[in-house]
Write a protein that holds these residues in place. Structure first.
Motif, PDB file in Angstrom:
ATOM      1  N   ASN A 115      -3.225   5.191   4.128  1.00 51.89           N
ATOM      2  CA  ASN A 115      -2.336   4.037   3.995  1.00 51.89           C
ATOM      3  C   ASN A 115      -2.774   2.875   4.878  1.00 51.89           C
ATOM      4  O   ASN A 115      -2.778   1.713   4.453  1.00 51.89           O
ATOM      5  CB  ASN A 115      -0.903   4.435   4.339  1.00 51.89           C
ATOM      6  CG  ASN A 115       0.117   3.453   3.791  1.00 51.89           C
ATOM      7  OD1 ASN A 115      -0.217   2.481   3.124  1.00 51.89           O
ATOM      8  ND2 ASN A 115       1.373   3.706   4.067  1.00 51.89           N
ATOM      9  N   ILE A 131      -2.960  11.233   5.325  1.00 52.33           N
ATOM     10  CA  ILE A 131      -2.142  10.289   4.556  1.00 52.33           C
ATOM     11  C   ILE A 131      -1.997   8.968   5.308  1.00 52.33           C
ATOM     12  O   ILE A 131      -2.115   7.881   4.715  1.00 52.33           O
ATOM     13  CB  ILE A 131      -0.762  10.903   4.260  1.00 52.33           C
ATOM     14  CG1 ILE A 131      -0.913  12.105   3.323  1.00 52.33           C
ATOM     15  CG2 ILE A 131       0.170   9.864   3.644  1.00 52.33           C
ATOM     16  CD1 ILE A 131       0.350  12.930   3.168  1.00 52.33           C
ATOM     17  N   MET A 132      -1.741   9.054   6.603  1.00 56.35           N
ATOM     18  CA  MET A 132      -1.612   7.837   7.400  1.00 56.35           C
ATOM     19  C   MET A 132      -2.909   7.034   7.390  1.00 56.35           C
ATOM     20  O   MET A 132      -2.895   5.795   7.272  1.00 56.35           O
ATOM     21  CB  MET A 132      -1.237   8.193   8.841  1.00 56.35           C
ATOM     22  CG  MET A 132       0.116   8.846   9.002  1.00 56.35           C
ATOM     23  SD  MET A 132       1.498   7.735   8.627  1.00 56.35           S
ATOM     24  CE  MET A 132       1.379   6.561   9.960  1.00 56.35           C
ATOM     25  N   SER A 153       0.832  -1.212   0.000  1.00 52.96           N
ATOM     26  CA  SER A 153       0.000   0.000   0.000  1.00 52.96           C
ATOM     27  C   SER A 153       0.864   1.259   0.000  1.00 52.96           C
ATOM     28  O   SER A 153       0.501   2.268  -0.618  1.00 52.96           O
ATOM     29  CB  SER A 153      -0.936   0.001   1.212  1.00 52.96           C
ATOM     30  OG  SER A 153      -0.212   0.021   2.425  1.00 52.96           O
ATOM     31  N   SER A 154       2.029   1.206   0.661  1.00 52.90           N
ATOM     32  CA  SER A 154       2.923   2.364   0.689  1.00 52.90           C
ATOM     33  C   SER A 154       3.484   2.669  -0.693  1.00 52.90           C
ATOM     34  O   SER A 154       3.641   3.833  -1.075  1.00 52.90           O
ATOM     35  CB  SER A 154       4.076   2.132   1.671  1.00 52.90           C
ATOM     36  OG  SER A 154       3.593   1.931   2.986  1.00 52.90           O
ATOM     37  N   VAL A 198       5.124  12.634   3.735  1.00 55.23           N
ATOM     38  CA  VAL A 198       4.964  12.683   5.193  1.00 55.23           C
ATOM     39  C   VAL A 198       6.232  13.236   5.852  1.00 55.23           C
ATOM     40  O   VAL A 198       6.154  14.010   6.819  1.00 55.23           O
ATOM     41  CB  VAL A 198       4.626  11.282   5.737  1.00 55.23           C
ATOM     42  CG1 VAL A 198       4.785  11.235   7.254  1.00 55.23           C
ATOM     43  CG2 VAL A 198       3.200  10.900   5.362  1.00 55.23           C
ATOM     44  N   HIS A 229      -4.907   6.550  -3.722  1.00 50.81           N
ATOM     45  CA  HIS A 229      -5.341   6.828  -2.361  1.00 50.81           C
ATOM     46  C   HIS A 229      -6.527   5.922  -2.063  1.00 50.81           C
ATOM     47  O   HIS A 229      -6.908   5.089  -2.883  1.00 50.81           O
ATOM     48  CB  HIS A 229      -5.719   8.303  -2.182  1.00 50.81           C
ATOM     49  CG  HIS A 229      -6.701   8.799  -3.190  1.00 50.81           C
ATOM     50  ND1 HIS A 229      -8.039   8.451  -3.175  1.00 50.81           N
ATOM     51  CD2 HIS A 229      -6.539   9.610  -4.271  1.00 50.81           C
ATOM     52  CE1 HIS A 229      -8.659   9.027  -4.175  1.00 50.81           C
ATOM     53  NE2 HIS A 229      -7.784   9.728  -4.872  1.00 50.81           N
ATOM     54  N   TYR A 243       2.400  10.378  -1.903  1.00 50.12           N
ATOM     55  CA  TYR A 243       1.819  10.903  -0.667  1.00 50.12           C
ATOM     56  C   TYR A 243       2.605  10.417   0.549  1.00 50.12           C
ATOM     57  O   TYR A 243       2.845  11.176   1.492  1.00 50.12           O
ATOM     58  CB  TYR A 243       0.353  10.473  -0.536  1.00 50.12           C
ATOM     59  CG  TYR A 243      -0.505  10.833  -1.716  1.00 50.12           C
ATOM     60  CD1 TYR A 243      -0.765  12.158  -2.040  1.00 50.12           C
ATOM     61  CD2 TYR A 243      -1.059   9.843  -2.527  1.00 50.12           C
ATOM     62  CE1 TYR A 243      -1.558  12.487  -3.124  1.00 50.12           C
ATOM     63  CE2 TYR A 243      -1.847  10.162  -3.613  1.00 50.12           C
ATOM     64  CZ  TYR A 243      -2.094  11.484  -3.918  1.00 50.12           C
ATOM     65  OH  TYR A 243      -2.865  11.813  -4.987  1.00 50.12           O
ATOM     66  N   TRP A 244       2.978   9.146   0.526  1.00 49.51           N
ATOM     67  CA  TRP A 244       3.659   8.544   1.673  1.00 49.51           C
ATOM     68  C   TRP A 244       5.006   9.212   1.931  1.00 49.51           C
ATOM     69  O   TRP A 244       5.363   9.508   3.076  1.00 49.51           O
ATOM     70  CB  TRP A 244       3.834   7.048   1.432  1.00 49.51           C
ATOM     71  CG  TRP A 244       4.330   6.264   2.603  1.00 49.51           C
ATOM     72  CD1 TRP A 244       5.474   5.531   2.679  1.00 49.51           C
ATOM     73  CD2 TRP A 244       3.691   6.113   3.882  1.00 49.51           C
ATOM     74  NE1 TRP A 244       5.591   4.934   3.912  1.00 49.51           N
ATOM     75  CE2 TRP A 244       4.508   5.274   4.664  1.00 49.51           C
ATOM     76  CE3 TRP A 244       2.506   6.605   4.417  1.00 49.51           C
ATOM     77  CZ2 TRP A 244       4.184   4.922   5.963  1.00 49.51           C
ATOM     78  CZ3 TRP A 244       2.185   6.254   5.722  1.00 49.51           C
ATOM     79  CH2 TRP A 244       3.016   5.425   6.479  1.00 49.51           C
TER      80      TRP A 244
END
Length: 353
Positions: free
Chosen positions: A150, A146-147, A94-95, A105, A172, A101-102
């Motif tokens: 994920n 974002i978290m 998924s990351s 962070v 996303h 986006y990840w």
């Protein structure tokens, strides 16, 4: 293509999964408490600094927030490592799917941290509108979104095939009905904890300056906590009914364990609201710690319900390396002692400022 075919082969784990899952729950609960403290504190400071340009409680809180932010980030390493060990084949995938986006962070966290320091250093002499605290709060809110994306996308291997039509790391999980409720759950909880932090600062840092001010700020902090906690009830109900049916049924009678933990959490929420409504600061803090731990347990059970159809952690091979696990436990205990000591130093420095 079947969803299971997209899941990488899992690596072996050093010890039985139940130990790692337990540590994941505990360390995540501690991490989220610190995150709630920092985000909630930033939100409270944002609002109070607009209406009161020389607020003593905001000054005290702002001095402690940068150090607490650093502690929250560092403590977040532990649950992230545990979830990677147990669910790495899901989380790594998924990351990668939302890589842009990840990776952002890191930059958002740096921005939030820097803005907190800027606000803390400038607020004592500041007499106008301060954009820095709003920038910090906004950056932390983006990180939370974002978290959330994920941590929900990793539970949805059925959604991973979207990569083949958009292989750019920009996927996303906003179409997942649980995402807005999970996100709001964290944000509102942070506001509540921010109010509780205000109450704690009022009792221990403002009494010497003005007993009347301390009592007024403590009541305000507990009121913020109570109202925000009440707002969690419809959000929690919405989250429950947004869960996939097979997971939702487990929490409402389909499984003794799932239902028992869910009912225990509801009971703790009732105690929490009572303590806050009656102005019992220590009781509120104690009930909050227990409630967060129960909520972390519910989160783990939901993750299990979602991933068990794809193998989950039951099929993970175990190597039986308990000596390294013992060394880790000792290191973790020493680290937690150091963190508690650093928090005391941070609170002391905020009181002397």
């Amino acid at each position: 293509m079947q969803s299971a075919a997209l899941i990488p082969v899992a690596d072996a784990i050093p010890i039985a999964a139940v130990w790692l899952e337990g540590l994941l729950i505990i360390t995540f609960a501690l991490h989220i408490l610190l995150i709630n403290t920092v985000l909630g504190g930033a939100v409270v400071c944002s609002v109070r600094s607009v209406f009161n340009k020389n607020s003593i409680p905001v000054k005290r809180m702002s001095k402690a927030l940068p150090s607490l932010f650093a502690l929250a980030v560092n403590l977040g390493v532990a649950p992230l490592l545990f979830i990677q060990v147990l669910y790495g084949q899901y989380l790594y995938t998924s990351s990668v799917l939302m890589a842009v986006y990840w990776l952002s962070v890191v930059f958002l966290a740096i921005l939030a941290y820097s803005a907190l320091y800027w606000f803390a250093g400038r607020y004592a002499t500041h007499t106008g509108f301060s954009l820095s605290i709003f920038i910090s709060a906004a950056a932390m809110l983006c990180v939370g979104l974002i978290m959330t994306n994920n941590m929900t996308l990793m539970l949805r291997p059925d959604a991973w095939s979207a990569y083949f039509s958009s292989p750019y790391g920009l996927l996303h999980n906003l179409s997942d009905p649980t995402v807005p409720f999970r996100y709001l759950h964290v944000v509102i909880a942070s506001i509540a904890v921010g109010g509780l932090v205000l109450a704690v600062i009022a009792r221990y840092r403002l009494t010497k300056e003005s007993t009347e001010l301390a009592l007024r700020e403590e009541r305000l902090g507990l009121k913020i906590f109570f109202v925000s906690s009440l707002a969690q009830l419809p959000v929690g109900l919405g989250l429950l009914f947004s869960l996939p049916e097979h997971a939702r049924l487990l929490f409402i009678g389909g499984s003794p364990v799932y239902t028992g933990v869910f009912l225990a959490a509801l009971s703790l929420v009732t105690v929490l609201l009572f303590m806050a409504a009656t102005g019992k600061l220590y009781g509120t803090i104690g009930a909050l710690l227990c409630t967060v731990l129960a909520m972390a347990g519910i989160r783990a059970l939901y993750r299990k319900a979602m991933l068990d159809p794809y193998g989950g952690i039951a099929a993970l091979p175990v190597q039986g390396e308990y000596s390294s696990f013992l060394v880790f436990l000792i290191s973790l205990a020493l680290g937690l002692v150091a963190i508690v000591y650093m928090i005391k130093l941070a609170m002391r420095s905020s009181g002397e400022a």
